[in-house]
Design an enzyme around this catalytic site. Structure first.
Site, PDB file in Angstrom:
ATOM      1  N   ASP A  96       0.794  -1.230   0.000  1.00  0.00           N
ATOM      2  CA  ASP A  96       0.000   0.000   0.000  1.00  0.00           C
ATOM      3  C   ASP A  96       0.824   1.277   0.000  1.00  0.00           C
ATOM      4  O   ASP A  96       0.320   2.341   0.350  1.00  0.00           O
ATOM      5  CB  ASP A  96      -0.897  -0.013   1.241  1.00  0.00           C
ATOM      6  CG  ASP A  96      -0.104  -0.288   2.511  1.00  0.00           C
ATOM      7  OD1 ASP A  96       1.117  -0.037   2.512  1.00  0.00           O
ATOM      8  OD2 ASP A  96      -0.697  -0.754   3.495  1.00  0.00           O
ATOM      9  N   GLU A 118       0.148  -9.123  -1.069  1.00  0.00           N
ATOM     10  CA  GLU A 118      -0.469  -8.606   0.161  1.00  0.00           C
ATOM     11  C   GLU A 118      -1.736  -7.805  -0.182  1.00  0.00           C
ATOM     12  O   GLU A 118      -1.919  -6.657   0.222  1.00  0.00           O
ATOM     13  CB  GLU A 118       0.508  -7.757   0.993  1.00  0.00           C
ATOM     14  CG  GLU A 118       0.090  -7.615   2.446  1.00  0.00           C
ATOM     15  CD  GLU A 118       1.054  -6.762   3.268  1.00  0.00           C
ATOM     16  OE1 GLU A 118       0.920  -5.524   3.256  1.00  0.00           O
ATOM     17  OE2 GLU A 118       1.930  -7.340   3.931  1.00  0.00           O
ATOM     18  N   GLU A 132      -2.268   5.006   2.972  1.00  0.00           N
ATOM     19  CA  GLU A 132      -2.142   3.604   2.565  1.00  0.00           C
ATOM     20  C   GLU A 132      -3.483   2.937   2.255  1.00  0.00           C
ATOM     21  O   GLU A 132      -3.575   2.106   1.351  1.00  0.00           O
ATOM     22  CB  GLU A 132      -1.394   2.810   3.638  1.00  0.00           C
ATOM     23  CG  GLU A 132       0.097   3.146   3.750  1.00  0.00           C
ATOM     24  CD  GLU A 132       0.397   4.390   4.579  1.00  0.00           C
ATOM     25  OE1 GLU A 132      -0.536   5.003   5.141  1.00  0.00           O
ATOM     26  OE2 GLU A 132       1.581   4.768   4.666  1.00  0.00           O
ATOM     27  N   HIS A 203       6.284   5.443  13.313  1.00  0.00           N
ATOM     28  CA  HIS A 203       6.641   6.270  12.157  1.00  0.00           C
ATOM     29  C   HIS A 203       5.454   6.782  11.337  1.00  0.00           C
ATOM     30  O   HIS A 203       5.628   7.619  10.463  1.00  0.00           O
ATOM     31  CB  HIS A 203       7.541   5.480  11.201  1.00  0.00           C
ATOM     32  CG  HIS A 203       6.813   4.379  10.465  1.00  0.00           C
ATOM     33  ND1 HIS A 203       6.078   4.624   9.331  1.00  0.00           N
ATOM     34  CD2 HIS A 203       6.688   3.067  10.711  1.00  0.00           C
ATOM     35  CE1 HIS A 203       5.543   3.485   8.919  1.00  0.00           C
ATOM     36  NE2 HIS A 203       5.895   2.530   9.745  1.00  0.00           N
ATOM     37  N   ARG A 205       2.658   8.370   9.208  1.00  0.00           N
ATOM     38  CA  ARG A 205       2.424   9.756   8.792  1.00  0.00           C
ATOM     39  C   ARG A 205       1.295  10.420   9.588  1.00  0.00           C
ATOM     40  O   ARG A 205       1.413  11.544  10.049  1.00  0.00           O
ATOM     41  CB  ARG A 205       2.061   9.723   7.303  1.00  0.00           C
ATOM     42  CG  ARG A 205       2.153  11.011   6.551  1.00  0.00           C
ATOM     43  CD  ARG A 205       1.956  10.726   5.067  1.00  0.00           C
ATOM     44  NE  ARG A 205       3.145  10.133   4.471  1.00  0.00           N
ATOM     45  CZ  ARG A 205       4.095  10.826   3.854  1.00  0.00           C
ATOM     46  NH1 ARG A 205       3.996  12.129   3.745  1.00  0.00           N
ATOM     47  NH2 ARG A 205       5.142  10.220   3.335  1.00  0.00           N
ATOM     48  N   HIS A 236      13.006   5.404  12.886  1.00  0.00           N
ATOM     49  CA  HIS A 236      12.800   5.661  11.453  1.00  0.00           C
ATOM     50  C   HIS A 236      13.614   6.893  11.054  1.00  0.00           C
ATOM     51  O   HIS A 236      13.862   7.768  11.883  1.00  0.00           O
ATOM     52  CB  HIS A 236      11.308   5.904  11.229  1.00  0.00           C
ATOM     53  CG  HIS A 236      10.867   5.862   9.804  1.00  0.00           C
ATOM     54  ND1 HIS A 236      11.104   6.890   8.927  1.00  0.00           N
ATOM     55  CD2 HIS A 236      10.199   4.930   9.094  1.00  0.00           C
ATOM     56  CE1 HIS A 236      10.600   6.593   7.740  1.00  0.00           C
ATOM     57  NE2 HIS A 236      10.041   5.397   7.809  1.00  0.00           N
TER      58      HIS A 236
END
Ligand code: UD1
Ligand code: UDP
Length: 371
Positions: A96, A118, A132, A203, A205, A236
């Protein structure tokens, strides 16, 4: 010869695509070509090194603090030439990310069939995870072959009217076979000694800002209260994440913020951990098969199988709930044992082989493969 082009660009895609690339390379009827977008740089290269995968193309698009616009425009601009030159029979994308979405979109423009590895994960909230959930739904619209990791993912694809769905397990479990060693030790495990090793990653967003501050404050409070807890945070490379973490957790003697670990060290660290706190997607798949309790610091998850298996607990992004759930897991042995049982909802480590067989079936079998 069937030409299969695999395209990926971030750390988690690389971890889950490299075992598949290795399997494609073994199949004599397939010519495997690899293109990395370089959406991530150091974190991608580290995975390629561990698996010994050498890309045929590297679009090198990463910029510091890149926006979704930057990533989308750069990949769209550069991938076209690769598709035109290689004319692949099939393009494999994973999951994604923006790399996966933009590559699928480009294949659609060039009328090249896409296979989605996936496929079928859903929260049905396009802002969580962001972007995503939109990306994976959009990739589904474009894909001819759908490799679903679980029956839940398959049923979601069926509800959306999709065809050509194969339940294969998740290739992340294939990756664990390359990495986990029960005799593992490192300077980190030496530092932890008899304390409880907590592995932290964060991490996402949509969590940057207050949600991430809440997470780190809750963890800080616990480390001040429970002195036998040692937190390791392989951080990250996103500078925004680093700023928040340094500000809240930076001076804490029982928290070590370290550079991202290569996948081999990281999987082994997970395997030595007592509890995992994360907002990552991939770690939610790896932890059940290692039998490690995970507090998932998100409001939604597209991995209900791990919650059902008992290993994952969704704790949101508010201070109170993260703090209370973390404390409970440290003090309630029955709850800890309940969440620590090993489960295998994401397959038996043969997903890559099953995907290669399905690809051969697509090109050589009798089935009608309309999108
Ligand atoms: C991306 C994916 C996300 C995935 C995550 C895995 C999208 C929209 N998001 O998000 O789905 O969960 O990767 O980690 O595709 N950086 C470096 N070096 C690296 C990697 C990142 O310096 O090796 C820094 C750069 O400043 C970059 C920033 O991190 O601009 C963010 O990277 P980006 O790929 O845009 O977003 P992620 O949050 O990593
Ligand atoms: N991982 C790693 N090194 C680290 C942290 C994570 O190799 O320092 C691995 C982890 O085992 C998992 C993947 O990276 O396979 C998850 O990546 P990330 O959390 O960046 O993305 P997501 O899974 O949330 O998309």
């Amino acid at each position: 010869m069937i030409k299969v082009l695999s395209v990926f660009g971030t750390r988690p895609e690389a971890i889950k695509m490299c075992p598949l690339v290795k399997e494609l390379e073994k199949e004599e009827k397939i010519k495997s070509v690899v293109c990395v977008t370089g959406q991530h740089r150091e974190m991608l290269d580290s995975v390629l090194n561990i698996f010994g995968v050498k890309p045929d193309y590297d679009l090198s698009i990463m910029k510091e603090n890149q926006t979704l616009f930057d990533v989308t425009i750069s990949i769209l601009d550069k991938i076209k030439q690769v598709l035109i030159k290689e004319k692949p029979d099939l393009v494999l994308v994973h999951g994604d990310t923006s790399t996966a979405f933009v590559t699928a979109l480009s294949c659609f423009y060039e009328r090249i069939p896409v296979a989605h590895v996936e496929a079928g994960l859903r929260t049905y909230d396009i802002y969580s995870p962001y972007p995503e959930e939109f990306n994976r739904q959009a990739i589904t619209l474009i894909s001819t072959l759908n490799f679903a990791p679980t029956e839940v993912a398959k049923s979601q694809l069926l509800k959306e009217g999709r065809k050509n769905i194969y339940v294969t397990g998740n290739t992340s479990i294939d990756a664990l076979k390359y990495t986990v060693d029960s005799d593992y030790s490192s300077d980190i495990t030496e530092w932890v000694q008899d304390s409880k090793l907590i592995v932290l990653t964060a991490h996402r967003r949509e969590n940057i800002g207050t949600p991430m501050e809440n997470m780190f404050k809750a963890i800080k409070s616990i480390t001040e209260e429970f002195l036998d807890v040692k937190v390791v945070y392989p951080i990250h490379m996103n500078p925004k994440v680093r700023d928040i973490a340094k500000r809240i957790l930076g001076d804490n003697p029982n928290v070590r913020i370290i550079e991202p670990l290569d996948v081999s060290d990281f999987h082994n660290l997970l395997n030595k951990s007592y509890i995992i706190l994360t907002d990552s997607g991939g770690i939610q798949e790896e932890a059940p098969s290692l039998g490690k309790p995970v507090l998932v610091m998100r409001d939604t998850t597209e991995r209900p199988e791990g919650v059902q298996a008992g290993t994952l607990k969704l704790v949101g992004t508010e201070f109170e709930n993260i703090y209370n759930s973390f404390k409970q897991l440290l003090t309630d042995k029955i709850e800890y044992n309940r969440m620590s049982s090993t489960a295998n909802p994401y397959g038996d480590g043969t997903a890559s082989k099953q995907i290669v067989n399905a690809i051969l079936d697509y090109f050589e079998g009798e089935k009608n493969y309309e999108n």
